[in-house]
Design an enzyme around this catalytic site. Structure first.
Site, PDB file in Angstrom:
ATOM      1  N   SER A  98     -59.572   7.782  62.956  1.00 47.04           N
ATOM      2  CA  SER A  98     -59.474   8.198  61.544  1.00 47.04           C
ATOM      3  C   SER A  98     -58.097   7.845  60.981  1.00 47.04           C
ATOM      4  O   SER A  98     -57.293   8.726  60.716  1.00 47.04           O
ATOM      5  CB  SER A  98     -59.798   9.683  61.366  1.00 47.04           C
ATOM      6  N   GLY A 130     -56.431   4.964  72.720  1.00 46.13           N
ATOM      7  CA  GLY A 130     -55.698   5.122  73.973  1.00 46.13           C
ATOM      8  C   GLY A 130     -54.723   6.281  73.991  1.00 46.13           C
ATOM      9  O   GLY A 130     -54.056   6.528  74.994  1.00 46.13           O
ATOM     10  N   SER A 131     -54.638   7.027  72.891  1.00 46.26           N
ATOM     11  CA  SER A 131     -53.695   8.148  72.837  1.00 46.26           C
ATOM     12  C   SER A 131     -54.180   9.346  73.648  1.00 46.26           C
ATOM     13  O   SER A 131     -53.388  10.222  74.001  1.00 46.26           O
ATOM     14  CB  SER A 131     -53.443   8.573  71.387  1.00 46.26           C
ATOM     15  N   GLY A 132     -55.490   9.396  73.929  1.00 43.76           N
ATOM     16  CA  GLY A 132     -56.022  10.501  74.718  1.00 43.76           C
ATOM     17  C   GLY A 132     -56.869  11.478  73.935  1.00 43.76           C
ATOM     18  O   GLY A 132     -57.131  12.594  74.400  1.00 43.76           O
ATOM     19  N   LYS A 133     -57.330  11.081  72.756  1.00 38.98           N
ATOM     20  CA  LYS A 133     -58.137  11.973  71.903  1.00 38.98           C
ATOM     21  C   LYS A 133     -59.398  12.471  72.608  1.00 38.98           C
ATOM     22  O   LYS A 133     -59.653  13.666  72.650  1.00 38.98           O
ATOM     23  CB  LYS A 133     -58.546  11.261  70.608  1.00 38.98           C
ATOM     24  N   SER A 134     -60.182  11.539  73.131  1.00 38.72           N
ATOM     25  CA  SER A 134     -61.445  11.915  73.771  1.00 38.72           C
ATOM     26  C   SER A 134     -61.216  12.733  75.031  1.00 38.72           C
ATOM     27  O   SER A 134     -61.912  13.717  75.285  1.00 38.72           O
ATOM     28  CB  SER A 134     -62.275  10.667  74.107  1.00 38.72           C
ATOM     29  N   GLY A 169     -55.531   9.965  66.263  1.00 37.26           N
ATOM     30  CA  GLY A 169     -54.440   9.236  66.919  1.00 37.26           C
ATOM     31  C   GLY A 169     -54.888   7.826  67.243  1.00 37.26           C
ATOM     32  O   GLY A 169     -56.053   7.463  67.050  1.00 37.26           O
ATOM     33  N   LEU A 170     -53.967   7.052  67.735  1.00 30.89           N
ATOM     34  CA  LEU A 170     -54.242   5.662  68.092  1.00 30.89           C
ATOM     35  C   LEU A 170     -55.271   5.561  69.221  1.00 30.89           C
ATOM     36  O   LEU A 170     -55.450   6.511  69.999  1.00 30.89           O
ATOM     37  CB  LEU A 170     -52.960   4.974  68.531  1.00 30.89           C
TER      38      LEU A 170
END
Length: 197
Positions: free
Chosen positions: A106, A35-39, A32-33
């Site tokens: 990615s 700041g999308s919250g992936k981590s 995802g972008l």
């Protein structure tokens, strides 16, 4: 490239490790972008798995660039190499009987598909951490969007470089609509439904 190398077959195989762990193994590929919250989501899922005595590890985009992928930039070629290396590392985690949770922008579908091709069908779970560009910019936890808008950061995904959304991800998590608790349970429920836990 050396041609004088031969794959050494391990004495302990993946199935034996899974049996010992009492769970399967797979790659949970959070994309995802910025700041999308992936981590945030990957780490929360990691905690939930640990609480269930499930072996897992988070491979985070920024952290990996401090070591394994130090020296790679953000050109299309470097992004592809970044993801290729992560895919190979994630595959080793799956072989060790663990879940690899990867938190990487990615941005290119082909790169993600190349990682998928390294694994069996049930071992690669693409999770689109979806969040509007406006919300990602509002959050901007690292101040990167502001710098990208000012031209300080070239080739920034979502601003001056494209993000190709997954066409058929196994899961979509809308982090601007769902709480972190709801998002985590969505991932855990999916793993249970697939018989991976």
């Amino acid at each position: 490239m050396s041609t004088n190398i031969v794959w050494h077959q391990a004495t302990v195989n993946k199935e034996e490790r899974r049996k010992k762990n009492h769970h399967s193994s797979a790659v949970l590929w959070f994309t995802g972008l910025s700041g999308s919250g992936k981590s945030t989501l990957a780490n929360a899922v990691d905690r939930a798995l640990l609480d269930r005595d499930v072996r897992s590890y988070v491979l985070d985009g920024d952290n990996i660039r401090h070591g394994l992928n130090k020296g790679l930039g953000f050109s299309a070629a470097d992004r592809t190499e970044n993801i290729r290396r992560i895919g190979e590392v994630a595959k080793l985690f799956v072989d060790s009987g663990q879940f690899a949770l990867t938190a990487f922008i990615s941005p290119f579908r082909e790169d993600r598909d190349n990682v998928r091709a390294l694994l069996t069908e049930e071992e690669f779970i693409e999770i689109h951490v979806r969040c509007s560009l406006e919300e990602c910019e509002r959050r901007d936890p690292k101040g990167l969007y502001e710098k990208a808008r000012q031209g300080v950061i070239p080739e920034f995904t979502g601003i001056s470089s494209p993000y190709e959304e997954p066409l058929t991800p196994e899961l979509v998590i809308d982090t601007d609509r769902e709480t972190i608790e709801e998002s985590v349970m969505k991932v855990i429920n999916f793993l249970e439904e697939r018989g991976l836990l």
